[in-house]
Design a protein around this motif. Structure first.
Motif, PDB file in Angstrom:
ATOM      1  N   ASN A 193       0.947  -1.042   0.066  1.00 33.71           N
ATOM      2  CA  ASN A 193      -0.030  -0.204   0.415  1.00 33.71           C
ATOM      3  C   ASN A 193       1.160   1.195  -0.058  1.00 33.71           C
ATOM      4  OD1 ASN A 193      -2.733   0.040  -0.612  1.00 33.71           O
ATOM      5  ND2 ASN A 193      -2.922  -0.779   1.403  1.00 33.71           N
ATOM      6  N   TYR A 194       1.964   1.490  -0.783  1.00 30.14           N
ATOM      7  CA  TYR A 194       2.813   2.301  -0.829  1.00 30.14           C
ATOM      8  C   TYR A 194       2.334   3.769  -1.301  1.00 30.14           C
ATOM      9  CZ  TYR A 194       7.230   4.759  -2.551  1.00 30.14           C
ATOM     10  OH  TYR A 194       8.485   6.027  -2.110  1.00 30.14           O
ATOM     11  N   ASN A 195       1.156   3.183  -2.183  1.00 36.09           N
ATOM     12  CA  ASN A 195       0.769   4.838  -2.731  1.00 36.09           C
ATOM     13  C   ASN A 195      -0.046   5.276  -1.514  1.00 36.09           C
ATOM     14  OD1 ASN A 195       1.665   4.020  -4.569  1.00 36.09           O
ATOM     15  ND2 ASN A 195       0.423   3.560  -6.348  1.00 36.09           N
ATOM     16  N   ARG A 196      -0.749   4.963  -0.141  1.00 38.20           N
ATOM     17  CA  ARG A 196      -1.259   5.223   0.240  1.00 38.20           C
ATOM     18  C   ARG A 196      -0.295   6.143   1.006  1.00 38.20           C
ATOM     19  NH1 ARG A 196      -6.307   2.904   4.208  1.00 38.20           N
ATOM     20  NH2 ARG A 196      -6.256   4.958   5.322  1.00 38.20           N
ATOM     21  N   GLU A 197       0.887   6.096   1.341  1.00 37.67           N
ATOM     22  CA  GLU A 197       1.655   6.110   2.745  1.00 37.67           C
ATOM     23  C   GLU A 197       2.489   7.224   1.953  1.00 37.67           C
ATOM     24  OE1 GLU A 197       2.965   2.698   5.133  1.00 37.67           O
ATOM     25  OE2 GLU A 197       0.913   2.459   5.581  1.00 37.67           O
ATOM     26  N   ILE A 198       2.190   7.419   1.351  1.00 36.81           N
ATOM     27  CA  ILE A 198       3.326   8.397   0.335  1.00 36.81           C
ATOM     28  C   ILE A 198       1.807   9.167  -0.369  1.00 36.81           C
ATOM     29  CG2 ILE A 198       5.309   9.175  -1.171  1.00 36.81           C
ATOM     30  CD1 ILE A 198       6.300   6.613   1.162  1.00 36.81           C
ATOM     31  N   GLN A 199       1.965  10.767   0.019  1.00 30.16           N
ATOM     32  CA  GLN A 199       1.388  11.593  -0.472  1.00 30.16           C
ATOM     33  C   GLN A 199       2.510  12.611  -0.827  1.00 30.16           C
ATOM     34  OE1 GLN A 199      -1.939  11.510  -1.270  1.00 30.16           O
ATOM     35  NE2 GLN A 199      -1.744   9.325  -0.904  1.00 30.16           N
ATOM     36  N   MET A 200       1.509  13.739  -1.947  1.00 28.49           N
ATOM     37  CA  MET A 200       2.741  15.252  -2.384  1.00 28.49           C
ATOM     38  C   MET A 200       1.655  16.329  -1.881  1.00 28.49           C
ATOM     39  SD  MET A 200       4.508  15.276  -5.942  1.00 28.49           S
ATOM     40  CE  MET A 200       5.593  16.276  -6.569  1.00 28.49           C
ATOM     41  N   ILE A 201       2.076  17.100  -1.802  1.00 30.78           N
ATOM     42  CA  ILE A 201       1.699  18.509  -1.795  1.00 30.78           C
ATOM     43  C   ILE A 201       2.196  19.207  -3.029  1.00 30.78           C
ATOM     44  CG2 ILE A 201       1.152  20.376  -0.820  1.00 30.78           C
ATOM     45  CD1 ILE A 201       1.722  19.193   2.414  1.00 30.78           C
ATOM     46  N   PHE A 202       1.243  19.884  -3.958  1.00 28.28           N
ATOM     47  CA  PHE A 202       2.139  20.576  -4.660  1.00 28.28           C
ATOM     48  C   PHE A 202       2.549  22.344  -4.890  1.00 28.28           C
ATOM     49  CE2 PHE A 202       0.225  16.216  -6.375  1.00 28.28           C
ATOM     50  CZ  PHE A 202       0.633  16.313  -6.958  1.00 28.28           C
ATOM     51  N   GLN A 203       3.148  22.738  -5.476  1.00 27.79           N
ATOM     52  CA  GLN A 203       3.560  24.121  -5.322  1.00 27.79           C
ATOM     53  C   GLN A 203       2.866  25.093  -5.458  1.00 27.79           C
ATOM     54  OE1 GLN A 203       6.305  25.626  -8.430  1.00 27.79           O
ATOM     55  NE2 GLN A 203       6.559  27.653  -7.108  1.00 27.79           N
ATOM     56  N   ASP A 204       1.764  24.714  -6.472  1.00 26.48           N
ATOM     57  CA  ASP A 204       0.417  25.889  -7.010  1.00 26.48           C
ATOM     58  C   ASP A 204      -0.710  24.984  -6.245  1.00 26.48           C
ATOM     59  OD1 ASP A 204      -1.259  27.901  -8.009  1.00 26.48           O
ATOM     60  OD2 ASP A 204       0.578  27.970  -9.960  1.00 26.48           O
TER      61      ASP A 204
END
Ligand SMILES: Nc1ncnc2c1ncn2[C@@H]1O[C@H](COP(=O)(O)OP(=O)(O)OP(=O)(O)O)[C@@H](O)[C@H]1O
Ligand SMILES: [Mg+2]
Length: 321
Positions: free
Chosen positions: A93-104
């Motif tokens: 479930n890697y995609n659940r445990e790693i998330q991203m916040i974007f610049q804009d």
């Protein structure tokens, strides 16, 4: 002091080369070495800063980590498990445990969706919650980032830039991630709003024991967020260490140049700051042949102390640290 916390993510010798095509046959004529041998270790609950000027390969590195970009070569380990290939990621479930916040925040939130759905979407990918539970969870996430339940049925354009970035953060923490890649999360915001967003990112980190990979081109912003900092230049890390190593004992000419470019707040020091900048720039130009190989690539990293590595010639290390 070595970092005693467990390693959450390790990247080893990551390369991302983009082909450049040209000529009549549209053949691959060259490669952009966007990332060219990056290794890094992020510890649990830490904020790891990845700094460098535009085009140095920061976002590409972040995208590989969250799975938005394929790598050319290299390995990735999550909590000690090899997650280099997609199958292995799925299993844990890697995609659940790693998330991203974007610049804009303007571009990263779908303008046609209500805040409720924007935040619930990643949740729905991983959990089957009842409507009621889902709503409670979204209200709770909004509360964590300082927004009321009246936001639920509004659209992104009804919020300010800072508020939109709060929504981006709420969305990123919705799945209870252990690591968040924050790619220039405050660069698009006014200075006064930057501090607010950074502060609640810190608050959330404490509350949920989140680790951040904090990407920025601005050493000033990173100063109060990160305990570990890597300086990226031409697709490679040229210096890495603790905040003290980087700010108080910088060794690479590129790091020194970035430090000299942090704006000076005190009006009385502005002239001295300007002079220093000119000197650092001259030093960079005069000495760069010792810090880059004949192809312009940075030298290999050498260990300077337990925590500090720098891509410098031996002569630069003597007498320091
Ligand atoms: N999809 C792509 N195809 C071709 N080249 C790419 C692609 N994505 C990035 N690059 C190139 O790779 C290099 C690194 O880009 P990247 O976006 O990682 O830099 P960055 O450090 O995040 O810069 P910035 O501070 O401007 O965001 C740049 O030269 C860029 O033009
Ligand atoms: Mg970028």
């Amino acid at each position: 002091m070595a970092n005693e916390k467990p390693v959450i993510l390790e990247v080893k010798n990551l390369k991302v080369h983009f082909p450049i095509r040209g000529g009549f046959w549209n053949r691959v004529v060259d490669n952009v070495k966007a990332v060219d041998g990056v290794s890094l270790k992020i510890h649990r609950g830490d904020t790891y800063g990845l700094i460098g000027e535009s085009g140095s390969g920061k976002s590409t590195t972040g995208k590989v980590i969250v799975g938005l970009q394929e790598s050319t070569s290299g390995k990735m380990f999550y909590q000690g498990l090899d997650v280099t290939d997609k199958k292995a990621r799925k299993k844990i479930n890697y995609n659940r445990e790693i998330q991203m916040i974007f610049q804009d925040p303007e571009l990263s939130l779908n303008p046609e969706k209500r805040i409720y759905d924007i935040i619930a979407e990643p949740l729905r990918n991983f959990e089957k919650l009842s409507k009621e539970k889902e709503k409670m969870r979204v209200i709770n996430l909004l509360d964590i980032v300082g927004l009321g339940p009246d936001s639920l049925y509004k659209y992104p354009h009804q919020f300010s830039g800072g508020q939109r970035q709060r929504i981006g953060v709420a969305r990123a923490v919705a799945t209870n991630p252990k690591l968040i890649v924050a790619d220039e999360p405050v660069s698009a915001l006014d200075l006064s709003v930057q501090a607010q967003v950074l502060n609640f990112m810190k608050k959330i980190q404490k509350e949920f024991n989140i680790s951040y990979l904090f990407i920025s081109h601005d050493l000033g912003v990173v100063q109060h967020m990160c305990n570990h900092i890597a300086i990226m230049n031409r697709g490679r890390i040229v210096e890495v260490g603790t905040k003290d190593d980087i700010y108080n004992h910088p060794l690479h000419i590129y790091t020194k140049r970035l430090l000299a470019s942090i704006p000076e707040a005190d009006v009385n020091n502005r002239e001295a700051h300007r002079q220093n900048r000119i000197e650092v720039e001259k030093f960079f130009e005069d000495n760069k042949k010792d810090y880059y190989d004949e192809n312009g690539a940075p030298l290999p990293l050498i260990q300077v102390s337990e925590t500090h590595l720098a891509a410098v010639p031996e002569s630069a290390v003597k007498g320091d640290d």
